[in-house]
Design a protein around this motif. Structure first.
Motif, mmCIF file in Angstrom:
data_model
loop_
_atom_site.group_PDB
_atom_site.id
_atom_site.type_symbol
_atom_site.label_atom_id
_atom_site.label_comp_id
_atom_site.label_asym_id
_atom_site.label_seq_id
_atom_site.Cartn_x
_atom_site.Cartn_y
_atom_site.Cartn_z
ATOM 1 N N GLU A 1 0.851 -1.186 0.000
ATOM 2 C CA GLU A 1 0.000 0.000 0.000
ATOM 3 C C GLU A 1 0.889 1.239 0.000
ATOM 4 O OE1 GLU A 1 -3.184 2.168 2.906
ATOM 5 O OE2 GLU A 1 -3.164 -0.010 2.850
ATOM 6 N N ILE A 2 0.684 2.089 -0.985
ATOM 7 C CA ILE A 2 1.470 3.311 -1.108
ATOM 8 C C ILE A 2 0.561 4.499 -0.795
ATOM 9 C CG2 ILE A 2 2.813 4.779 -2.667
ATOM 10 C CD1 ILE A 2 3.510 2.247 -4.255
ATOM 11 N N ARG A 3 1.108 5.462 -0.078
ATOM 12 C CA ARG A 3 0.365 6.679 0.232
ATOM 13 C C ARG A 3 0.955 7.826 -0.579
ATOM 14 N NH1 ARG A 3 -0.711 9.726 5.952
ATOM 15 N NH2 ARG A 3 -1.869 11.406 4.978
ATOM 16 N N TYR A 4 0.079 8.593 -1.216
ATOM 17 C CA TYR A 4 0.461 9.723 -2.071
ATOM 18 C C TYR A 4 0.013 11.001 -1.370
ATOM 19 C CZ TYR A 4 0.668 5.802 -5.216
ATOM 20 O OH TYR A 4 0.956 4.580 -5.772
ATOM 21 N N VAL B 1 8.426 12.370 -5.724
ATOM 22 C CA VAL B 1 8.157 12.238 -7.149
ATOM 23 C C VAL B 1 8.231 13.643 -7.729
ATOM 24 C CG1 VAL B 1 6.521 11.479 -8.906
ATOM 25 C CG2 VAL B 1 6.724 10.207 -6.755
ATOM 26 N N ARG B 2 9.084 13.790 -8.756
ATOM 27 C CA ARG B 2 9.367 15.104 -9.338
ATOM 28 C C ARG B 2 9.145 15.083 -10.843
ATOM 29 N NH1 ARG B 2 12.026 18.935 -6.777
ATOM 30 N NH2 ARG B 2 12.409 18.610 -4.583
ATOM 31 N N SER B 3 8.996 16.261 -11.399
ATOM 32 C CA SER B 3 8.879 16.406 -12.846
ATOM 33 C C SER B 3 10.177 15.987 -13.509
ATOM 34 C CB SER B 3 8.563 17.860 -13.196
ATOM 35 O OG SER B 3 8.756 18.080 -14.574
ATOM 36 N N GLY B 4 10.071 15.144 -14.528
ATOM 37 C CA GLY B 4 11.247 14.743 -15.294
ATOM 38 C C GLY B 4 11.679 15.806 -16.272
ATOM 39 N N SER B 5 10.835 16.795 -16.501
ATOM 40 C CA SER B 5 11.157 17.897 -17.416
ATOM 41 C C SER B 5 11.722 19.091 -16.671
ATOM 42 C CB SER B 5 9.913 18.339 -18.182
ATOM 43 O OG SER B 5 9.380 17.274 -18.922
ATOM 44 N N ALA B 6 11.028 19.519 -15.614
ATOM 45 C CA ALA B 6 11.414 20.742 -14.908
ATOM 46 C C ALA B 6 12.100 20.468 -13.572
ATOM 47 C CB ALA B 6 10.187 21.619 -14.691
ATOM 48 N N GLY B 7 11.971 19.255 -13.051
ATOM 49 C CA GLY B 7 12.602 18.909 -11.786
ATOM 50 C C GLY B 7 11.817 19.306 -10.551
ATOM 51 N N CYS B 8 10.685 19.988 -10.729
ATOM 52 C CA CYS B 8 9.935 20.462 -9.569
ATOM 53 C C CYS B 8 9.162 19.322 -8.896
ATOM 54 C CB CYS B 8 9.014 21.620 -9.942
ATOM 55 S SG CYS B 8 8.073 21.357 -11.431
ATOM 56 N N PHE B 9 8.876 19.532 -7.625
ATOM 57 C CA PHE B 9 8.204 18.556 -6.785
ATOM 58 C C PHE B 9 6.767 18.314 -7.237
ATOM 59 C CE2 PHE B 9 5.643 17.673 -2.961
ATOM 60 C CZ PHE B 9 6.290 16.540 -2.487
ATOM 61 N N HIS B 10 6.378 17.031 -7.317
ATOM 62 C CA HIS B 10 4.987 16.664 -7.589
ATOM 63 C C HIS B 10 4.283 16.270 -6.303
ATOM 64 C CE1 HIS B 10 5.138 17.083 -11.847
ATOM 65 N NE2 HIS B 10 5.709 15.934 -12.127
ATOM 66 N N PHE B 11 4.782 15.193 -5.654
ATOM 67 C CA PHE B 11 4.156 14.714 -4.431
ATOM 68 C C PHE B 11 5.100 13.771 -3.706
ATOM 69 C CE2 PHE B 11 2.736 12.079 -7.970
ATOM 70 C CZ PHE B 11 3.043 10.794 -7.547
ATOM 71 N N LEU B 12 4.747 13.457 -2.470
ATOM 72 C CA LEU B 12 5.489 12.527 -1.639
ATOM 73 C C LEU B 12 4.825 11.163 -1.725
ATOM 74 C CD1 LEU B 12 7.528 11.925 0.743
ATOM 75 C CD2 LEU B 12 5.648 12.609 2.270
ATOM 76 N N HIS C 1 1.291 9.704 -16.592
ATOM 77 C CA HIS C 1 1.832 9.510 -17.942
ATOM 78 C C HIS C 1 2.682 10.701 -18.371
ATOM 79 C CE1 HIS C 1 -0.559 5.933 -18.385
ATOM 80 N NE2 HIS C 1 -1.614 6.609 -17.974
ATOM 81 N N ASN C 2 3.599 11.096 -17.501
ATOM 82 C CA ASN C 2 4.492 12.199 -17.841
ATOM 83 C C ASN C 2 5.938 11.755 -17.616
ATOM 84 O OD1 ASN C 2 4.595 12.107 -15.063
ATOM 85 N ND2 ASN C 2 4.157 14.244 -14.721
ATOM 86 N N LYS C 3 6.875 12.631 -17.877
ATOM 87 C CA LYS C 3 8.256 12.362 -17.514
ATOM 88 C C LYS C 3 8.376 12.618 -16.027
ATOM 89 C CE LYS C 3 10.421 13.759 -21.845
ATOM 90 N NZ LYS C 3 11.353 14.745 -22.440
ATOM 91 N N ALA C 4 8.966 11.682 -15.308
ATOM 92 C CA ALA C 4 9.074 11.828 -13.852
ATOM 93 C C ALA C 4 10.418 11.310 -13.369
ATOM 94 C CB ALA C 4 7.944 11.073 -13.159
ATOM 95 N N ILE C 5 10.791 11.811 -12.209
ATOM 96 C CA ILE C 5 11.969 11.321 -11.503
ATOM 97 C C ILE C 5 11.483 10.807 -10.158
ATOM 98 C CG2 ILE C 5 14.206 11.905 -10.488
ATOM 99 C CD1 ILE C 5 14.196 14.386 -12.390
ATOM 100 N N LEU C 6 11.832 9.572 -9.841
ATOM 101 C CA LEU C 6 11.563 9.034 -8.513
ATOM 102 C C LEU C 6 12.837 9.267 -7.710
ATOM 103 C CD1 LEU C 6 9.783 5.687 -9.452
ATOM 104 C CD2 LEU C 6 8.803 7.986 -9.146
#
Length: 153
Positions: A2-5, A140-151, A94-99
Protein backbone atom coordinates in the motif's frame (compact mmCIF):
# COMPACT_ATOMS: atom_id res chain seq x y z
CA UNK A 1 2.14 -2.94 -1.00
CA UNK A 2 0.00 0.00 0.00
CA UNK A 3 1.47 3.31 -1.11
CA UNK A 4 0.37 6.68 0.23
CA UNK A 5 0.46 9.72 -2.07
CA UNK A 6 0.68 13.06 -0.27
CA UNK A 7 0.23 16.55 -1.71
CA UNK A 8 1.64 19.67 -0.07
CA UNK A 9 0.26 19.65 3.49
CA UNK A 10 -2.73 21.95 3.94
CA UNK A 11 -1.31 23.30 7.22
CA UNK A 12 1.85 24.55 5.52
CA UNK A 13 -0.17 26.19 2.75
CA UNK A 14 -2.51 27.80 5.29
CA UNK A 15 0.48 29.29 7.13
CA UNK A 16 1.85 30.68 3.87
CA UNK A 17 -1.51 32.17 2.89
CA UNK A 18 -1.86 33.78 6.32
CA UNK A 19 1.68 35.19 6.12
CA UNK A 20 1.04 36.48 2.60
CA UNK A 21 4.23 34.83 1.35
CA UNK A 22 5.74 31.42 0.76
CA UNK A 23 8.33 29.96 3.14
CA UNK A 24 11.10 31.65 1.15
CA UNK A 25 9.64 35.16 1.43
CA UNK A 26 8.07 35.39 -2.04
CA UNK A 27 4.80 37.31 -2.04
CA UNK A 28 1.67 35.14 -2.18
CA UNK A 29 -0.22 36.63 -5.08
CA UNK A 30 -3.02 35.39 -7.29
CA UNK A 31 -2.64 34.62 -10.94
CA UNK A 32 -5.31 33.42 -13.31
CA UNK A 33 -4.85 29.86 -14.50
CA UNK A 34 -4.55 29.14 -18.21
CA UNK A 35 -5.67 25.54 -17.61
CA UNK A 36 -2.40 23.61 -17.99
CA UNK A 37 -0.90 24.23 -14.56
CA UNK A 38 -0.38 21.16 -12.31
CA UNK A 39 -1.60 22.02 -8.81
CA UNK A 40 0.43 20.48 -5.97
CA UNK A 41 -2.22 21.19 -3.32
CA UNK A 42 -4.81 18.82 -4.81
CA UNK A 43 -2.76 16.99 -7.49
CA UNK A 44 -4.92 17.93 -10.45
CA UNK A 45 -4.66 20.31 -13.38
CA UNK A 46 -5.96 23.85 -12.87
CA UNK A 47 -9.13 24.84 -14.65
CA UNK A 48 -9.10 27.87 -16.93
CA UNK A 49 -9.63 31.10 -14.95
CA UNK A 50 -9.07 29.53 -11.51
CA UNK A 51 -7.17 31.68 -9.03
CA UNK A 52 -3.83 30.01 -8.40
CA UNK A 53 -0.46 31.03 -6.99
CA UNK A 54 3.09 30.20 -8.01
CA UNK A 55 5.20 29.60 -4.92
CA UNK A 56 8.62 28.27 -4.03
CA UNK A 57 8.28 25.00 -2.12
CA UNK A 58 10.43 22.32 -0.58
CA UNK A 59 8.98 19.08 0.78
CA UNK A 60 11.43 19.30 3.68
CA UNK A 61 10.01 20.71 6.89
CA UNK A 62 13.35 21.02 8.66
CA UNK A 63 16.86 21.94 7.49
CA UNK A 64 18.58 19.27 5.43
CA UNK A 65 21.59 19.19 3.11
CA UNK A 66 19.28 17.33 0.68
CA UNK A 67 16.76 20.17 0.60
CA UNK A 68 15.59 21.05 -2.89
CA UNK A 69 13.19 23.93 -3.45
CA UNK A 70 11.48 25.12 -6.58
CA UNK A 71 8.40 26.64 -8.14
CA UNK A 72 5.03 24.90 -7.89
CA UNK A 73 1.45 25.93 -8.56
CA UNK A 74 -1.21 25.77 -5.83
CA UNK A 75 -4.70 27.18 -5.40
CA UNK A 76 -4.59 30.79 -4.22
CA UNK A 77 -7.28 30.01 -1.62
CA UNK A 78 -7.60 26.79 0.35
CA UNK A 79 -8.96 23.76 -1.50
CA UNK A 80 -10.04 20.28 -0.45
CA UNK A 81 -6.56 18.85 -1.02
CA UNK A 82 -5.90 15.42 -2.49
CA UNK A 83 -8.47 13.03 -1.02
CA UNK A 84 -7.37 9.80 -2.78
CA UNK A 85 -4.13 9.25 -0.87
CA UNK A 86 -4.16 5.56 -1.84
CA UNK A 87 -4.34 6.32 -5.59
CA UNK A 88 -1.45 7.42 -7.83
CA UNK A 89 -2.52 10.90 -9.03
CA UNK A 90 -3.87 10.55 -12.57
CA UNK A 91 -2.39 13.88 -13.68
CA UNK A 92 1.15 12.58 -13.13
CA UNK A 93 0.72 8.99 -14.31
CA UNK A 94 1.83 9.51 -17.94
CA UNK A 95 4.49 12.20 -17.84
CA UNK A 96 8.26 12.36 -17.51
CA UNK A 97 9.07 11.83 -13.85
CA UNK A 98 11.97 11.32 -11.50
CA UNK A 99 11.56 9.03 -8.51
CA UNK A 100 13.91 10.61 -5.99
CA UNK A 101 14.21 8.14 -3.07
CA UNK A 102 15.52 8.74 0.46
CA UNK A 103 16.69 6.27 3.07
CA UNK A 104 15.63 5.98 6.70
CA UNK A 105 18.20 8.58 7.82
CA UNK A 106 16.88 11.10 5.28
CA UNK A 107 19.82 10.77 2.87
CA UNK A 108 19.27 10.30 -0.87
CA UNK A 109 19.23 6.63 -1.88
CA UNK A 110 21.21 7.13 -5.07
CA UNK A 111 21.09 3.49 -6.18
CA UNK A 112 17.32 3.70 -6.55
CA UNK A 113 16.85 7.01 -8.40
CA UNK A 114 14.57 6.20 -11.34
CA UNK A 115 13.77 8.19 -14.47
CA UNK A 116 10.40 7.51 -16.09
CA UNK A 117 8.91 8.38 -19.45
CA UNK A 118 5.23 8.81 -20.34
CA UNK A 119 5.08 5.21 -21.59
CA UNK A 120 6.44 3.68 -18.36
CA UNK A 121 4.31 2.11 -15.66
CA UNK A 122 4.79 4.75 -12.96
CA UNK A 123 2.92 2.81 -10.29
CA UNK A 124 4.98 -0.37 -10.78
CA UNK A 125 8.24 1.59 -10.84
CA UNK A 126 7.33 3.44 -7.65
CA UNK A 127 6.28 0.23 -5.92
CA UNK A 128 9.62 -1.31 -6.91
CA UNK A 129 11.62 1.60 -5.48
CA UNK A 130 9.59 1.71 -2.26
CA UNK A 131 9.99 -2.06 -1.80
CA UNK A 132 13.75 -1.66 -1.38
CA UNK A 133 14.68 -2.16 2.30
CA UNK A 134 16.84 0.94 2.38
CA UNK A 135 14.16 3.27 0.93
CA UNK A 136 11.85 5.08 3.37
CA UNK A 137 10.06 7.50 1.01
CA UNK A 138 10.19 9.02 -2.47
CA UNK A 139 9.83 12.56 -3.75
CA UNK A 140 8.16 12.24 -7.15
CA UNK A 141 9.37 15.10 -9.34
CA UNK A 142 8.88 16.41 -12.85
CA UNK A 143 11.25 14.74 -15.29
CA UNK A 144 11.16 17.90 -17.42
CA UNK A 145 11.41 20.74 -14.91
CA UNK A 146 12.60 18.91 -11.79
CA UNK A 147 9.93 20.46 -9.57
CA UNK A 148 8.20 18.56 -6.78
CA UNK A 149 4.99 16.66 -7.59
CA UNK A 150 4.16 14.71 -4.43
CA UNK A 151 5.49 12.53 -1.64
CA UNK A 152 5.11 8.74 -1.81
CA UNK A 153 5.49 6.53 1.25
Amino acid sequence: MEIRYTAIPAERLAAMREAGEDEFGNKWQPRVAEGWEPLRCCLRKASVDEDIALICYTPWDEPSPWMEAGPVFVHHEACAGYPDTGEYPALFRHNKAILNPFDHSGARAYDHITFLGPEDDHLAALANVLSQPDVAYVHVRSGSAGCFHFLAT
